[in-house]
Write a protein that holds these residues in place. Structure first.
Motif, PDB file in Angstrom:
ATOM      1  N   GLY A   9       0.831  -1.197   0.000  1.00  0.00           N
ATOM      2  CA  GLY A   9       0.000   0.000   0.000  1.00  0.00           C
ATOM      3  C   GLY A   9       0.865   1.247   0.000  1.00  0.00           C
ATOM      4  N   ARG A  10       0.237   2.370  -0.203  1.00  0.00           N
ATOM      5  CA  ARG A  10       0.961   3.644  -0.159  1.00  0.00           C
ATOM      6  C   ARG A  10       1.270   3.993   1.287  1.00  0.00           C
ATOM      7  NH1 ARG A  10      -2.482   7.862  -3.179  1.00  0.00           N
ATOM      8  NH2 ARG A  10      -1.087   9.120  -1.920  1.00  0.00           N
ATOM      9  N   ASP A  11       2.463   4.527   1.522  1.00  0.00           N
ATOM     10  CA  ASP A  11       2.888   4.837   2.884  1.00  0.00           C
ATOM     11  C   ASP A  11       2.007   5.854   3.578  1.00  0.00           C
ATOM     12  OD1 ASP A  11       4.979   3.069   3.007  1.00  0.00           O
ATOM     13  OD2 ASP A  11       6.446   4.494   2.244  1.00  0.00           O
ATOM     14  N   ASP A  12       1.365   6.734   2.807  1.00  0.00           N
ATOM     15  CA  ASP A  12       0.554   7.756   3.450  1.00  0.00           C
ATOM     16  C   ASP A  12      -0.884   7.299   3.697  1.00  0.00           C
ATOM     17  OD1 ASP A  12      -0.016   7.721   0.748  1.00  0.00           O
ATOM     18  OD2 ASP A  12      -0.215   9.889   0.573  1.00  0.00           O
ATOM     19  N   LEU A  13      -1.193   6.070   3.371  1.00  0.00           N
ATOM     20  CA  LEU A  13      -2.519   5.524   3.607  1.00  0.00           C
ATOM     21  C   LEU A  13      -2.433   4.314   4.519  1.00  0.00           C
ATOM     22  CD1 LEU A  13      -3.957   5.547  -0.023  1.00  0.00           C
ATOM     23  CD2 LEU A  13      -4.371   7.206   1.776  1.00  0.00           C
ATOM     24  N   LEU A  14      -3.414   4.145   5.355  1.00  0.00           N
ATOM     25  CA  LEU A  14      -3.498   2.932   6.163  1.00  0.00           C
ATOM     26  C   LEU A  14      -4.382   1.956   5.405  1.00  0.00           C
ATOM     27  CD1 LEU A  14      -3.922   4.394   9.743  1.00  0.00           C
ATOM     28  CD2 LEU A  14      -1.872   3.429   8.690  1.00  0.00           C
ATOM     29  N   ASP A  15      -3.759   0.960   4.810  1.00  0.00           N
ATOM     30  CA  ASP A  15      -4.497  -0.019   4.023  1.00  0.00           C
ATOM     31  C   ASP A  15      -4.977  -1.135   4.932  1.00  0.00           C
ATOM     32  OD1 ASP A  15      -3.987   1.365   1.660  1.00  0.00           O
ATOM     33  OD2 ASP A  15      -2.037   0.424   1.479  1.00  0.00           O
ATOM     34  N   GLU A  16      -6.262  -1.317   4.971  1.00  0.00           N
ATOM     35  CA  GLU A  16      -6.841  -2.322   5.832  1.00  0.00           C
ATOM     36  C   GLU A  16      -7.014  -3.621   5.063  1.00  0.00           C
ATOM     37  OE1 GLU A  16     -10.259  -1.003   7.954  1.00  0.00           O
ATOM     38  OE2 GLU A  16      -9.360   0.926   8.426  1.00  0.00           O
ATOM     39  N   PRO A  17      -6.965  -4.736   5.793  1.00  0.00           N
ATOM     40  CA  PRO A  17      -7.179  -6.038   5.147  1.00  0.00           C
ATOM     41  C   PRO A  17      -8.556  -6.098   4.478  1.00  0.00           C
ATOM     42  CG  PRO A  17      -6.357  -6.305   7.385  1.00  0.00           C
ATOM     43  CD  PRO A  17      -6.678  -4.859   7.217  1.00  0.00           C
ATOM     44  N   MET A  18      -8.599  -6.804   3.369  1.00  0.00           N
ATOM     45  CA  MET A  18      -9.846  -6.960   2.619  1.00  0.00           C
ATOM     46  C   MET A  18     -10.547  -8.234   3.060  1.00  0.00           C
ATOM     47  SD  MET A  18      -9.913  -4.404   0.439  1.00  0.00           S
ATOM     48  CE  MET A  18     -11.112  -4.976  -0.728  1.00  0.00           C
ATOM     49  N   PRO A  19     -11.850  -8.194   3.223  1.00  0.00           N
ATOM     50  CA  PRO A  19     -12.598  -9.407   3.568  1.00  0.00           C
ATOM     51  C   PRO A  19     -12.360 -10.497   2.525  1.00  0.00           C
ATOM     52  CG  PRO A  19     -14.000  -7.463   3.710  1.00  0.00           C
ATOM     53  CD  PRO A  19     -12.715  -7.022   3.084  1.00  0.00           C
ATOM     54  N   GLY A  20     -12.238 -11.725   2.977  1.00  0.00           N
ATOM     55  CA  GLY A  20     -12.054 -12.852   2.072  1.00  0.00           C
ATOM     56  C   GLY A  20     -10.617 -13.085   1.652  1.00  0.00           C
ATOM     57  N   HIS A  21      -9.679 -12.250   2.090  1.00  0.00           N
ATOM     58  CA  HIS A  21      -8.267 -12.430   1.770  1.00  0.00           C
ATOM     59  C   HIS A  21      -7.558 -13.104   2.940  1.00  0.00           C
ATOM     60  CE1 HIS A  21      -7.629  -9.714  -1.852  1.00  0.00           C
ATOM     61  NE2 HIS A  21      -8.934  -9.694  -1.616  1.00  0.00           N
ATOM     62  N   ALA A  22      -6.451 -13.787   2.644  1.00  0.00           N
ATOM     63  CA  ALA A  22      -5.624 -14.419   3.673  1.00  0.00           C
ATOM     64  C   ALA A  22      -4.354 -13.594   3.842  1.00  0.00           C
ATOM     65  CB  ALA A  22      -5.278 -15.847   3.259  1.00  0.00           C
ATOM     66  N   TYR A  23      -3.948 -13.362   5.080  1.00  0.00           N
ATOM     67  CA  TYR A  23      -2.778 -12.548   5.379  1.00  0.00           C
ATOM     68  C   TYR A  23      -1.867 -13.262   6.363  1.00  0.00           C
ATOM     69  CZ  TYR A  23      -5.503  -8.752   3.351  1.00  0.00           C
ATOM     70  OH  TYR A  23      -6.232  -7.974   2.495  1.00  0.00           O
ATOM     71  N   VAL A  24      -0.568 -12.943   6.290  1.00  0.00           N
ATOM     72  CA  VAL A  24       0.378 -13.353   7.324  1.00  0.00           C
ATOM     73  C   VAL A  24       1.017 -12.093   7.888  1.00  0.00           C
ATOM     74  CG1 VAL A  24       0.870 -15.649   6.406  1.00  0.00           C
ATOM     75  CG2 VAL A  24       2.283 -13.727   5.701  1.00  0.00           C
ATOM     76  N   ASP A  25       1.371 -12.148   9.156  1.00  0.00           N
ATOM     77  CA  ASP A  25       2.077 -11.047   9.804  1.00  0.00           C
ATOM     78  C   ASP A  25       3.528 -11.026   9.353  1.00  0.00           C
ATOM     79  OD1 ASP A  25      -0.017 -10.081  11.557  1.00  0.00           O
ATOM     80  OD2 ASP A  25       0.269 -11.927  12.710  1.00  0.00           O
ATOM     81  N   LEU A  26       4.060  -9.829   9.117  1.00  0.00           N
ATOM     82  CA  LEU A  26       5.486  -9.651   8.854  1.00  0.00           C
ATOM     83  C   LEU A  26       6.129  -9.202  10.165  1.00  0.00           C
ATOM     84  CD1 LEU A  26       5.292  -7.838   5.404  1.00  0.00           C
ATOM     85  CD2 LEU A  26       5.712 -10.265   5.849  1.00  0.00           C
ATOM     86  N   VAL A  27       7.178  -9.903  10.574  1.00  0.00           N
ATOM     87  CA  VAL A  27       7.799  -9.673  11.875  1.00  0.00           C
ATOM     88  C   VAL A  27       9.259  -9.267  11.690  1.00  0.00           C
ATOM     89  CG1 VAL A  27       8.392 -10.752  14.075  1.00  0.00           C
ATOM     90  CG2 VAL A  27       6.271 -11.385  12.914  1.00  0.00           C
ATOM     91  N   ASP A  28       9.660  -8.203  12.369  1.00  0.00           N
ATOM     92  CA  ASP A  28      11.014  -7.650  12.322  1.00  0.00           C
ATOM     93  C   ASP A  28      11.289  -7.013  10.954  1.00  0.00           C
ATOM     94  OD1 ASP A  28      11.466  -8.529  14.953  1.00  0.00           O
ATOM     95  OD2 ASP A  28      12.209 -10.470  14.251  1.00  0.00           O
ATOM     96  N   GLY A  29      12.470  -6.468  10.776  1.00  0.00           N
ATOM     97  CA  GLY A  29      12.877  -5.870   9.512  1.00  0.00           C
ATOM     98  C   GLY A  29      12.068  -4.636   9.143  1.00  0.00           C
ATOM     99  N   PRO A  30      12.186  -4.198   7.884  1.00  0.00           N
ATOM    100  CA  PRO A  30      11.578  -2.941   7.473  1.00  0.00           C
ATOM    101  C   PRO A  30      10.049  -2.947   7.424  1.00  0.00           C
ATOM    102  CG  PRO A  30      12.648  -3.989   5.603  1.00  0.00           C
ATOM    103  CD  PRO A  30      13.011  -4.784   6.821  1.00  0.00           C
ATOM    104  N   PHE A  31       9.432  -4.108   7.395  1.00  0.00           N
ATOM    105  CA  PHE A  31       7.967  -4.172   7.329  1.00  0.00           C
ATOM    106  C   PHE A  31       7.340  -4.759   8.594  1.00  0.00           C
ATOM    107  CE2 PHE A  31       9.055  -4.268   2.712  1.00  0.00           C
ATOM    108  CZ  PHE A  31       8.590  -2.998   2.438  1.00  0.00           C
ATOM    109  N   ASP A  32       8.067  -4.685   9.690  1.00  0.00           N
ATOM    110  CA  ASP A  32       7.558  -5.182  10.963  1.00  0.00           C
ATOM    111  C   ASP A  32       6.195  -4.571  11.262  1.00  0.00           C
ATOM    112  OD1 ASP A  32       7.722  -6.605  13.441  1.00  0.00           O
ATOM    113  OD2 ASP A  32       8.224  -4.718  14.435  1.00  0.00           O
ATOM    114  N   GLY A  33       5.238  -5.418  11.577  1.00  0.00           N
ATOM    115  CA  GLY A  33       3.904  -4.944  11.916  1.00  0.00           C
ATOM    116  C   GLY A  33       2.937  -4.866  10.747  1.00  0.00           C
ATOM    117  N   ARG A  34       3.432  -5.062   9.528  1.00  0.00           N
ATOM    118  CA  ARG A  34       2.527  -5.055   8.366  1.00  0.00           C
ATOM    119  C   ARG A  34       2.040  -6.470   8.085  1.00  0.00           C
ATOM    120  NH1 ARG A  34       3.941  -0.661   3.774  1.00  0.00           N
ATOM    121  NH2 ARG A  34       4.341   1.068   5.179  1.00  0.00           N
TER     122      ARG A  34
END
Length: 85
Positions: A9-34
């Motif tokens: 997503g764009r850094d200036d927007l908070l992109d929320e998860p979309m219903p029906g999609h599968a996600y995994v957490d990113l831990v550590d590094g530059p995308f920690d918390g995404r």
């Protein structure tokens, strides 16, 4: 509760998860918390992890950062393993 940010997503927007999609957490590094959208990924793909484009890593713009699951859980979270040009 804070909105979750999804990789890609764009850094200036908070992109929320979309219903029906599968996600995994990113831990550590530059995308920690995404989150990373893994909708449609096969288990074999999840085991491999993913190289994600970033300008926040060791190599700056155009670099890649590698995230992969722990050996015991291919479903996630994906942990940061390092950066590559």
């Amino acid at each position: 509760m804070d909105a979750l940010r999804v990789y890609g997503g764009r850094d200036d927007l908070l992109d929320e998860p979309m219903p029906g999609h599968a996600y995994v957490d990113l831990v550590d590094g530059p995308f920690d918390g995404r989150l990373l959208d893994v909708t449609g990924w096969q288990d074999e793909d999840r085991v491999e992890g993913s190289l994600l484009i970033t300008d926040r890593g060791l190599y700056g713009a155009g670099g890649r950062t590698y995230y992969a699951p722990d050996e015991t859980n291919a479903q996630g979270p994906f942990r940061w393993r390092g950066d590559t040009p």
